[in-house]
Enzyme design. Structure first.
Site, short mmCIF file in Angstrom:
data_model
loop_
_atom_site.label_atom_id
_atom_site.label_comp_id
_atom_site.label_asym_id
_atom_site.label_seq_id
_atom_site.Cartn_x
_atom_site.Cartn_y
_atom_site.Cartn_z
N TRP A 1 56.61 48.35 92.96
CA TRP A 1 55.90 48.07 91.70
C TRP A 1 55.75 49.34 90.88
CZ3 TRP A 1 56.76 43.39 91.02
CH2 TRP A 1 56.65 42.45 92.04
N ASP B 1 47.55 50.52 88.26
CA ASP B 1 47.91 49.14 88.62
C ASP B 1 47.15 48.82 89.91
OD1 ASP B 1 48.97 46.79 89.52
OD2 ASP B 1 51.06 47.47 89.59
N LYS C 1 46.65 38.18 93.54
CA LYS C 1 46.54 38.78 94.86
C LYS C 1 45.10 38.67 95.36
CE LYS C 1 50.84 40.12 94.47
NZ LYS C 1 51.17 41.20 93.58
C1 LIG Z 1 52.39 41.61 92.73
C2 LIG Z 1 52.27 42.92 92.08
C3 LIG Z 1 52.80 43.17 90.80
C4 LIG Z 1 53.58 42.14 90.03
O1 LIG Z 1 52.71 41.19 89.52
P1 LIG Z 1 53.22 40.03 88.55
O2 LIG Z 1 51.92 39.45 88.10
O3 LIG Z 1 54.04 39.11 89.39
O4 LIG Z 1 53.99 40.64 87.45
C5 LIG Z 1 52.60 44.41 90.24
N1 LIG Z 1 51.94 45.39 90.89
C6 LIG Z 1 51.43 45.19 92.13
C7 LIG Z 1 50.70 46.31 92.80
C8 LIG Z 1 51.58 43.95 92.75
O5 LIG Z 1 51.07 43.76 93.98
#
Ligand SMILES: *Cc1c(COP(=O)(O)O)cnc(C)c1O
Length: 355
Positions: free
Chosen positions: A101, A167, A191
């Site tokens: 990511w 993020d 998540k």
């Molecule tokens: C799952 C995840 C993403 C991607 O998320 P989407 O909503 O599917 O774009 C980005 N960063 C992290 C840390 C993730 O766990």
């Protein structure tokens, strides 16, 4: 049979939240209407949105310097939208490359402007966190607090003098943090907060309007802030369920409460892993994730027998990401300590049978 849901994402949500959400979809608070078939500008949904924002503020103890919005497009859209809104046209931003990511975030940010990767653990398949020093003249530092796929996690917030952008998709609301250290936090809901379909963005007002760039309306944080996340139709259902999950968190004791449970889950899992002769962790122990524990069987030929045992015990969602292989136990907020105990028991029993 009770199922123990270790899915990496979309991840487990509290059973009582799903109950209430189901009721809200059928007949929202005795209005005779479903929450998802009423105007998002009506008093019912406006109240849901207000509560969701207030809960985010309260749980993270955010000051008035921050705005809180709910967007669409996933965390992946933020990989592009964050630099578009924050990166000046003649400046540059510093990024840490600690996993899939993080590297996707770098790739998208490079479309916007100048990026300097100040640390990467790519050459060892992201099994550790790199050393770095933060340049004082960059516009901001971007990092991924928890590397969902590889199973590493920053154990503390990076020290830095420049604005910090994070993020936090897979560990937001998992333990108490000092949110005042961040200039921006974003997280896909699916998540640790709610269903897929909305992304939480928390951004300091002072960060915006400085790039000189003309932004597409839908990609401009200021537009969504001005319209309180209702510039266009918001994703009503994911925001509703996120609000219910945050309410569940608050009513049970907030981040100190969940942080303690998550610590117990982490200790329980990794102690059992380290004591088990058949399995090994895949990352540097000092940076193991509380949320996504990645591990392997030493002998791959035992995989099908182990997976049969997992099925027998109702353990679901343990398969590792295709880029790592092996197993990944995702222990998000709604996963009870008991489920971790069921998993570690299964691993112990497996070692007894096959050791
Ligand atoms: C799952 C995840 C993403 C991607 O998320 P989407 O909503 O599917 O774009 C980005 N960063 C992290 C840390 C993730 O766990």
């Amino acid at each position: 049979m009770k199922i123990h849901n270790f899915s990496a994402g979309p991840g487990i949500l509290p059973a009582e939240v799903l109950q209430e959400a189901a009721q809200g979809v059928l007949n929202y608070q005795n209005t005779g209407l479903s929450l998802i078939e009423m105007s998002h500008r009506g008093p019912e949904f406006v109240d849901v949105m207000d509560q969701a924002v207030a809960l985010v503020r309260e749980l993270l103890n955010l000051s008035d310097e921050y705005d809180v919005i709910f967007l669409q497009g996933g965390a992946s859209l933020q990989f592009y939208m964050a630099p578009l809104n924050l990166l000046s046209s003649n400046g540059y931003a510093a990024y840490l490359d600690t996993g899939t990511w993080a590297s996707n975030a770098i790739k998208e940010a490079k479309r916007v402007g100048k990026i300097e990767v100040i640390g990467s653990s790519k050459e060892k398949n992201y099994t550790y966190l790199p050393a770095y020093s933060v340049p004082s003249d960059a516009d901001y530092l971007h990092y991924t607090s928890n590397n969902t796929i590889y199973g590493t996690q920053f154990q503390s917030i990076p020290e830095c003098e420049i604005p910090l952008v994070c993020d936090m998709s897979s560990d937001i609301f998992s333990k108490p943090i000092d949110a005042s250290k961040f200039s921006m936090i974003y997280a896909g809901a699916q998540k640790n907060m709610g269903p897929a379909g909305t992304t939480l963005v928390i951004v300091k007002k002072e960060m915006l309007g400085k790039t000189g760039r003309s932004l597409p309306t839908m990609l401009d944080y200021s537009v969504h802030i001005d319209k309180e996340s209702m510039f266009n139709t918001p994703p009503v259902f994911p925001i509703y369920v996120s609000m219910l999950t945050l309410k569940w968190l608050k009513q049970n004791g907030g981040l100190p409460w969940i942080g303690e449970i998550n610590r117990q889950k982490r200790d329980c899992f990794y102690e059992a892993l380290d004591a088990n002769p058949l399995f090994k962790g895949t990352v540097e122990p000092s940076v193991r994730s509380w949320m996504n524990a990645t591990f392997l069987l030493n002998d791959e030929r035992m995989e099908s027998a182990f997976e049969a045992l997992l099925n027998e015990r109702g353990i679901s969602g343990l398969k590792g990401h295709r880029s790592v292989g092996g197993y990944r136990a995702s222990m998000y907020n709604a996963l009870p300590l008991d489920s971790v105990k069921v998993l570690t028991q299964a691993m112990n029993d497996f070692a007894q049978q096959h050791g």
